[in-house]
Each structure stands twice: as C-alpha cells, then as structure tokens.
Design a protein around this motif. Structure first.
Motif, PDB file in Angstrom:
ATOM      1  N   SER A   1      -7.630   7.481  18.422  1.00  0.00           N
ATOM      2  CA  SER A   1      -8.108   8.544  19.296  1.00  0.00           C
ATOM      3  C   SER A   1      -8.426   8.026  20.700  1.00  0.00           C
ATOM      4  N   ASP A   2      -8.000   8.798  21.698  1.00  0.00           N
ATOM      5  CA  ASP A   2      -8.309   8.540  23.109  1.00  0.00           C
ATOM      6  C   ASP A   2      -7.672   7.263  23.651  1.00  0.00           C
ATOM      7  N   ASN A   3      -6.686   6.714  22.959  1.00  0.00           N
ATOM      8  CA  ASN A   3      -6.004   5.533  23.489  1.00  0.00           C
ATOM      9  C   ASN A   3      -4.882   5.989  24.430  1.00  0.00           C
ATOM     10  N   LYS A   4      -4.821   5.417  25.608  1.00  0.00           N
ATOM     11  CA  LYS A   4      -3.868   5.881  26.612  1.00  0.00           C
ATOM     12  C   LYS A   4      -2.432   5.401  26.355  1.00  0.00           C
ATOM     13  N   PHE A   5      -2.250   4.543  25.338  1.00  0.00           N
ATOM     14  CA  PHE A   5      -0.915   4.003  25.085  1.00  0.00           C
ATOM     15  C   PHE A   5      -0.180   4.730  23.968  1.00  0.00           C
ATOM     16  N   ILE A   6      -0.723   5.860  23.480  1.00  0.00           N
ATOM     17  CA  ILE A   6       0.032   6.624  22.503  1.00  0.00           C
ATOM     18  C   ILE A   6       1.175   7.346  23.222  1.00  0.00           C
ATOM     19  N   SER A   7       2.224   7.698  22.482  1.00  0.00           N
ATOM     20  CA  SER A   7       3.443   8.180  23.112  1.00  0.00           C
ATOM     21  C   SER A   7       3.329   9.600  23.638  1.00  0.00           C
ATOM     22  N   ARG A   8       2.400  10.372  23.098  1.00  0.00           N
ATOM     23  CA  ARG A   8       2.274  11.766  23.553  1.00  0.00           C
ATOM     24  C   ARG A   8       0.864  12.245  23.330  1.00  0.00           C
TER      25      ARG A   8
ATOM     26  N   GLN B   1       0.858  -1.181   0.000  1.00  0.00           N
ATOM     27  CA  GLN B   1       0.000   0.000   0.000  1.00  0.00           C
ATOM     28  C   GLN B   1       0.895   1.233   0.000  1.00  0.00           C
ATOM     29  N   PRO B   2       0.380   2.363  -0.488  1.00  0.00           N
ATOM     30  CA  PRO B   2       1.143   3.605  -0.311  1.00  0.00           C
ATOM     31  C   PRO B   2       1.454   3.793   1.176  1.00  0.00           C
ATOM     32  N   THR B   3       2.595   4.346   1.478  1.00  0.00           N
ATOM     33  CA  THR B   3       3.074   4.391   2.858  1.00  0.00           C
ATOM     34  C   THR B   3       2.106   5.078   3.812  1.00  0.00           C
ATOM     35  N   LEU B   4       1.507   6.169   3.408  1.00  0.00           N
ATOM     36  CA  LEU B   4       0.561   6.846   4.294  1.00  0.00           C
ATOM     37  C   LEU B   4      -0.661   5.978   4.567  1.00  0.00           C
ATOM     38  N   ASP B   5      -1.110   5.240   3.563  1.00  0.00           N
ATOM     39  CA  ASP B   5      -2.236   4.320   3.757  1.00  0.00           C
ATOM     40  C   ASP B   5      -1.843   3.175   4.683  1.00  0.00           C
ATOM     41  N   LEU B   6      -0.632   2.670   4.501  1.00  0.00           N
ATOM     42  CA  LEU B   6      -0.165   1.577   5.346  1.00  0.00           C
ATOM     43  C   LEU B   6      -0.067   2.027   6.806  1.00  0.00           C
ATOM     44  N   ALA B   7       0.420   3.235   7.023  1.00  0.00           N
ATOM     45  CA  ALA B   7       0.544   3.736   8.396  1.00  0.00           C
ATOM     46  C   ALA B   7      -0.809   3.768   9.095  1.00  0.00           C
TER      47      ALA B   7
ATOM     48  N   ASP C   1       7.700 -13.837  19.260  1.00  0.00           N
ATOM     49  CA  ASP C   1       7.953 -15.069  19.995  1.00  0.00           C
ATOM     50  C   ASP C   1       9.414 -15.091  20.404  1.00  0.00           C
ATOM     51  N   SER C   2       9.673 -15.538  21.610  1.00  0.00           N
ATOM     52  CA  SER C   2      11.030 -15.611  22.137  1.00  0.00           C
ATOM     53  C   SER C   2      11.106 -16.805  23.081  1.00  0.00           C
ATOM     54  N   PRO C   3      12.304 -17.155  23.549  1.00  0.00           N
ATOM     55  CA  PRO C   3      12.411 -18.257  24.510  1.00  0.00           C
ATOM     56  C   PRO C   3      11.572 -18.039  25.764  1.00  0.00           C
ATOM     57  N   GLU C   4      11.254 -16.782  26.080  1.00  0.00           N
ATOM     58  CA  GLU C   4      10.437 -16.480  27.256  1.00  0.00           C
ATOM     59  C   GLU C   4       8.947 -16.611  26.991  1.00  0.00           C
ATOM     60  N   GLY C   5       8.567 -16.735  25.728  1.00  0.00           N
ATOM     61  CA  GLY C   5       7.161 -16.828  25.371  1.00  0.00           C
ATOM     62  C   GLY C   5       6.773 -15.777  24.350  1.00  0.00           C
ATOM     63  N   ILE C   6       5.516 -15.783  23.964  1.00  0.00           N
ATOM     64  CA  ILE C   6       4.987 -14.813  23.004  1.00  0.00           C
ATOM     65  C   ILE C   6       4.416 -13.620  23.758  1.00  0.00           C
ATOM     66  N   ALA C   7       4.730 -12.429  23.278  1.00  0.00           N
ATOM     67  CA  ALA C   7       4.120 -11.199  23.785  1.00  0.00           C
ATOM     68  C   ALA C   7       3.550 -10.447  22.596  1.00  0.00           C
ATOM     69  N   ALA C   8       2.458  -9.742  22.826  1.00  0.00           N
ATOM     70  CA  ALA C   8       1.788  -9.073  21.711  1.00  0.00           C
ATOM     71  C   ALA C   8       1.110  -7.796  22.165  1.00  0.00           C
ATOM     72  N   GLY C   9       0.954  -6.873  21.214  1.00  0.00           N
ATOM     73  CA  GLY C   9       0.256  -5.631  21.494  1.00  0.00           C
ATOM     74  C   GLY C   9      -0.477  -5.116  20.269  1.00  0.00           C
ATOM     75  N   ILE C  10      -1.523  -4.378  20.514  1.00  0.00           N
ATOM     76  CA  ILE C  10      -2.298  -3.747  19.435  1.00  0.00           C
ATOM     77  C   ILE C  10      -1.602  -2.450  19.038  1.00  0.00           C
ATOM     78  N   ILE C  11      -1.336  -2.280  17.769  1.00  0.00           N
ATOM     79  CA  ILE C  11      -0.676  -1.061  17.292  1.00  0.00           C
ATOM     80  C   ILE C  11      -1.637   0.120  17.399  1.00  0.00           C
ATOM     81  N   VAL C  12      -1.232   1.147  18.139  1.00  0.00           N
ATOM     82  CA  VAL C  12      -2.114   2.290  18.365  1.00  0.00           C
ATOM     83  C   VAL C  12      -1.531   3.602  17.855  1.00  0.00           C
ATOM     84  N   GLU C  13      -0.264   3.587  17.423  1.00  0.00           N
ATOM     85  CA  GLU C  13       0.360   4.826  16.943  1.00  0.00           C
ATOM     86  C   GLU C  13       1.459   4.500  15.940  1.00  0.00           C
ATOM     87  N   THR C  14       1.475   5.223  14.827  1.00  0.00           N
ATOM     88  CA  THR C  14       2.463   5.003  13.778  1.00  0.00           C
ATOM     89  C   THR C  14       2.961   6.345  13.241  1.00  0.00           C
ATOM     90  N   GLU C  15       4.101   6.303  12.551  1.00  0.00           N
ATOM     91  CA  GLU C  15       4.619   7.464  11.835  1.00  0.00           C
ATOM     92  C   GLU C  15       5.134   7.014  10.483  1.00  0.00           C
TER      93      GLU C  15
END
Length: 203
Positions: A196-203, A20-26, A37-51
């Motif tokens: 919008s209104d997600n508390k996990f954005i960086s600023r 996709q065009p980069t702005l659309d992909l973001a 995935d790592s030797p310690e297990g799988i960790a995951a997060g929902i992407i809430v902010e991109t640049e």
C-alpha cells in the motif's frame, strides 16, 4: 563504491519458501529483495507488486487447460525456478509455484530500487523520474538486467536470486490483475497484490 556488505548479507531464500500455495507466495514475496548479478555489477530491488496465475483453471494463465509448450515447460516442474517470457519485446519475470504438473506462477510486476541505483538508472537512460524506472514488469527486468537467458534458473542460486525481506511493516492490498481483458471471469479475480502507498507499483 557500493557497500557490498549490504549485498553479502542478502542470501537466497531457502527452497522451502517457494513451497507455498501460489496466492500465499504472491503475498509472501512482497518486501523480499530481487537481485541480479551481471558483468556490470549487482542490481537489486524490493518486490512491491505481484500477480498470481493459477493454471490450468485460470483463463489468464499461459498454462490454462494444461497448455504445455516449450515456453511453459518450466511451470510443470518444481517451484522456485524462473519463468521468463517475451511480450511486446519486453522480458517478463515470474517465479514458478505449485507442485509438479500443477503449472502455476507469480509475476513480479513492480520493484523499488534498493541497491546500485546508478546502474538501474543507466539501464533506463531515457526515463527521468526514478519512480518510472521499475514500476512495471518489463521495466524492472531491464533495470535489473534480467533476460530470457534466465529462463529455468533456480532462484536459490546466483546470479539471479531472491533474498528475505528487510521489513514486514507494511500493508498489503489486493485487486484484479492488469492487462488480461480477454480472460473471461478470470479478469476479475483479486490476484494482484501490492504494498500500500508504494510509488513503484505499476498502476
């Protein structure tokens, strides 16, 4: 024990998603799930902010003026690969976008913990508030265990992959990117996107 069925159903997005065009992909990456995935297990997060970074015409991009170095080499290839780089001892995670020899990328700036919060918390052991575990590009890589060794990894394969979003029921906002003051007019481009209104954005 964690509910592995949740993770078993999170299959990597197909490679054509990244064409996709980069702005659309973001924008499209918002709400998708980033997993490691790592030797310690799988960790995951929902992407809430991109640049988005659209070199070579983007003064804020590492590939500005087609700057081709060992660090930026992966951006000159196909989209859908991992571009990691170090900044102030932190590893930052980017998704390569654009066509071959059109070096562009999307920086993942913030994620909302989704799976294996115990592991995420242990990796951020000096941080008490959960909202501060992953609300920044250097924080989220530590939380998920993403390192410089992931450079060049194809994101349709494990152990580092992105899965489709669980919901699209959110509002997307846009504004200037962060931390690029010395980049001329590019510092004002509204190429940062967040849920919008997600508390996990960086600023």
């Amino acid at each position: 024990m964690k509910n592995l069925n949740v993770i078993d159903n999170l299959r990597p997005l197909p490679i054509n998603f990244y064409y996709q065009p980069t702005l659309d992909l973001a924008r499209s990456l918002l709400g998708c799930i980033l997993l490691k995935d790592s030797p310690e297990g799988i960790a995951a997060g929902i992407i809430v902010e991109t640049e988005a970074y659209i070199g070579p015409g983007d003064m804020a991009a590492h590939s500005f003026q087609n700057r081709r170095t060992k660090r930026t080499e992966v951006m000159f290839g196909l989209p859908g690969y991992t571009y990691t780089y170090s900044m102030h001892t932190h590893c930052l995670f980017n998704v390569v976008s654009g066509n071959v020899n059109e070096p562009e990328a999307v920086l993942i700036r913030g994620i909302e913990p989704f799976y294996n919060e115990d592991l995420i918390a242990s990796r951020r052991d000096n941080v008490k508030k959960s909202k501060d575990w992953t609300n920044g590009p250097g924080k989220l890589t530590k939380a998920l265990g993403i390192t410089m060794n992931d450079y060049g990894h194809l994101l349709t394969k494990k152990p580092l992959w992105i899965a489709e979003k669980r919901s699209s029921n959110f509002k997307i906002e846009a504004g200037p990117r962060i931390g690029i003051e010395n980049s001329g007019e590019a510092k004002n481009y509204p190429w940062r996107f967040w849920i919008s209104d997600n508390k996990f954005i960086s600023r």
